[in-house]
Design an enzyme around this catalytic site. Structure first.
Site: not given
Ligand code: GLN
Length: 186
Positions: A79, A169, A171
């Site tokens: 992410c 994610h 995890e």
């Molecule tokens: N929206 C977040 C970002 O731009 C990422 C979201 C996440 O890691 N769950 O960094």
């Protein structure tokens, strides 16, 4: 085998639990001395990429970690970790490590629809439960980047050499298969 997990912000504890479940030793990276001895792999967790990017510079971790990634230490970004690795961010002027030749859109699903769960095919693994939280997706990949998973035609997992990245994610589920795949790259 010893895995360093970036622990300046975000969901690093969930990665620690995942590696503990798999019986793999790991340590938190919070300051340069944490990476003064060698390590076999690096995890960049989810969280807020802008905050993480800022902290990486403030804590003098940016350059040594970028050097490790460029020296082919296997890295797994989830992410916000994917955002940190991406060469181009299509809706932001800032880039971070920029070592993964893909174009990624932050908050790509919008703020309301940004969080959802699905189970989809992941190349080389099979069906994987995927949790998305204000997630990005990858809009374009360069030659040499393997697309490992898509959801509704959007790219959500890639591998380029020793860099693995997911928009979701793994995890946050009890399914350890994506982490096991990462460990197999080491
Ligand atoms: N929206 C977040 C970002 O731009 C990422 C979201 C996440 O890691 N769950 O960094």
């Amino acid at each position: 085998m010893k895995i360093g997990i970036l622990a300046v912000q975000g969901a690093f504890i969930e990665h620690e639990k995942m590696l503990s479940t798999l019986g793999v030793s790991h340590f938190e990276i919070r300051q340069p001395k944490d990476i003064s001895t060698s390590f076999d792999g690096l995890i960049l967790p989810g969280g807020e990429s802008t905050v993480m990017g800022k902290l990486l510079h403030e804590l003098n971790l940016f350059l040594p970690l970028k050097e490790a990634i460029l020296n082919d230490v296997p890295v797994f970004g989830t992410c916000a970790g994917l955002i940190l690795l991406s060469q181009t961010l299509t809706n932001s002027t800032t880039t971070h490590f920029g070592t993964l030749p893909v174009s990624t859109k932050r908050n790509a699903y919008g703020r309301q629809l940004g969080s959802f769960q699905t189970t989809q095919h992941f190349e080389r693994i099979g069906q994987v439960p995927m949790t998305f939280i204000r997630a990005p997706y990858i809009e374009e990949v360069s030659d040499g980047v393997d697309i490992l998973a898509t959801v509704d035609h959007h790219i959500v997992a890639v591998q380029y050499k020793k860099q693995l990245a997911t928009a979701f994610h793994p995890e946050l589920t009890s399914n350890t298969s994506v982490h096991e795949y990462f460990l197999s790259m080491i």
